[in-house]
Enzyme design. Structure first.
Site, mmCIF file in Angstrom:
data_model
loop_
_atom_site.group_PDB
_atom_site.id
_atom_site.type_symbol
_atom_site.label_atom_id
_atom_site.label_comp_id
_atom_site.label_asym_id
_atom_site.label_seq_id
_atom_site.Cartn_x
_atom_site.Cartn_y
_atom_site.Cartn_z
ATOM 1 N N LYS B 95 4.170 -1.512 0.171
ATOM 2 C CA LYS B 95 4.637 -2.440 1.218
ATOM 3 C C LYS B 95 3.493 -2.903 2.114
ATOM 4 C CE LYS B 95 9.418 -1.225 0.700
ATOM 5 N NZ LYS B 95 9.539 0.032 -0.040
ATOM 6 N N ARG B 96 2.353 -3.194 1.507
ATOM 7 C CA ARG B 96 1.197 -3.662 2.246
ATOM 8 C C ARG B 96 1.243 -5.175 2.427
ATOM 9 N NH1 ARG B 96 0.874 1.456 1.722
ATOM 10 N NH2 ARG B 96 -1.118 2.556 1.534
#
Lengths: 278, 278
Positions: B95-96
């Site tokens: 989830k960058r």
């Protein structure tokens, strides 16, 4: 009450500085000089810290630059964190967030395992994805609000049904979720027209303002519009424009001392700009 | 064209499975049995992989659970990644996303340094924060769209000026940014009423569907609504409900073999449910 916030504000007031030094340390950009060391990135970071610690209020470690090199990079991150003087705030620029049980793990990573003072988080998944960070009352949590990049037009600035942009909705929620004065927002310095409006809307939040320097935002405007009524509670981050100074003359730095001098000079210029406005 | 997408779809069709096993491996939840090993989490993951690799299409490694233990945890992540058979897709659930020059570093971390097949990313910062991931044409990039948690009501489901929710706006953008068929979206199984609508809206995207099991979504609905016209291009993730099976009888697993049997049985049940609908 956030003890980290107090620590930062004490330093802001005594130094008259909002300087946050961004350690976006990139092995491809670090001068040749440091390659003689076993850990060039760590030596580079320590040089930057020595050169700037007299005027810095915070150091921001951008986790991406360390993760890109895997475990060796994260070892450098860990050792860099340990090299930062206690009086100076440390920020993990990690932009994490996930469902609650996962965010609890991220919070543990950046507040406990690596004992940063503050972390940046992304708001998309809503309250339960951020609450595990907020629950560390003594820390500071910076939620992305209006960022400095072009892509901020894609969603952040899109209008909601009530006619206000998404970032205003994020701002309102963050202010309402912030029970312990440990919440902050990230607002890009390239958005100076909105920065003042956001500060008026959220007088109690701590502001982290990137985008000065390489990204083109004005330093003086960022200082003047970003601070709260006490001329505190804001940090202005400078990364590339500070840690990779232009060399004058020969085209090469001859020693690490030379490099530190050039960085210190650049930091002093930024600091003087801040002092004038504060 | 994404070779990872092809690999996954070949396996989906030949197995009639959409099973993605979530390695959210938590030292606090791993049975006592594994504590005799120097690296309990790694041994646990290897047991889960042995027990499920005949029916799994993908393994999803949730980076938070590894980062929470710092470098030792990331070493386990790295070794786990190396233990996954080549035919099975690997997803870094990270989830960058950040400004472009930073996202390039994250993409390097999860596509090069750690050679995952796919990564999850967060959309808030817009196109230039995601483009560095999309530029890896052979990989798969899953953008958060409508997540399974309560907080999805805070922003994702909020209506925009045109009367449609934010997640629809994300969906439309992702579909338009996806030049190389290497884009996907994360849509929670708890949102079955929207899942079918999202699939109709985006027939060409790959879907990663968490939220079945511990989070309460229906497996059969998720399969039926999530697949594309070829009954492919979707993965259904199960983490806690699969990797921590209920023990029957005595209350303790007596050996790692026993534990693997229990996990394999649970995987088989989920697999049978998927096969029936596919």
């Amino acid at each position: 009450m956030s003890s980290v916030r107090d620590k930062a504000n004490r330093r802001i007031s005594s130094l008259k500085s909002l300087l946050c030094v961004g350690l976006d340390s990139d092995p491809d950009k670090i001068p040749e000089l440091f390659s003689a060391y076993a850990n060039p990135v760590l030596e580079f970071n320590r040089a930057i810290i020595r050169a700037t610690s007299d005027v810095a209020v915070a150091y921001k470690i951008n986790t991406a630059f360390y993760e890109a090199r895997g475990i060796a990079g994260l070892q450098d991150m860990e050792n860099t964190l340990g090299s930062i003087p206690d009086a100076i705030m440390t920020i993990a620029d990690a932009k994490r967030a996930d469902i609650g049980n996962t965010s609890r793990k991220y919070a543990r990573a950046f507040f406990e395992h690596w004992p940063f003072d503050a972390v940046t988080v992304a708001p998309y998944m809503g309250f339960d994805s951020l609450e595990p960070f907020f629950s560390y009352e003594e820390k500071l949590v910076f939620v992305l609000c209006l960022t400095s990049n072009e892509g901020s037009a894609d969603f952040e600035e899109k209008l909601m049904q009530d006619g206000t942009p998404l970032y205003r909705s994020v701002l309102g929620k963050v202010a309402s979720w912030s029970r312990n004065a440990n919440a902050g927002v990230v607002v890009g310095a390239t958005k100076s027209s909105q920065l003042g409006e956001i500060r008026r809307e959220a007088p109690g939040l701590f502001f982290l303002i990137p985008g000065v320097g390489a990204q083109g935002g004005s330093l003086e405007e960022a200082v003047d519009l970003g601070v709260d009524a006490d001329r505190q509670s804001a940090l202005i981050n400078v990364s590339r424009a500070l840690i990779y100074p232009e060399v004058s003359g020969s085209g090469l730095f001859l020693s690490i001392d030379d490099y530190e001098l050039a960085v210190a000079e650049e930091a002093k210029k930024i600091y003087d700009g801040m002092r004038r406005v504060l």
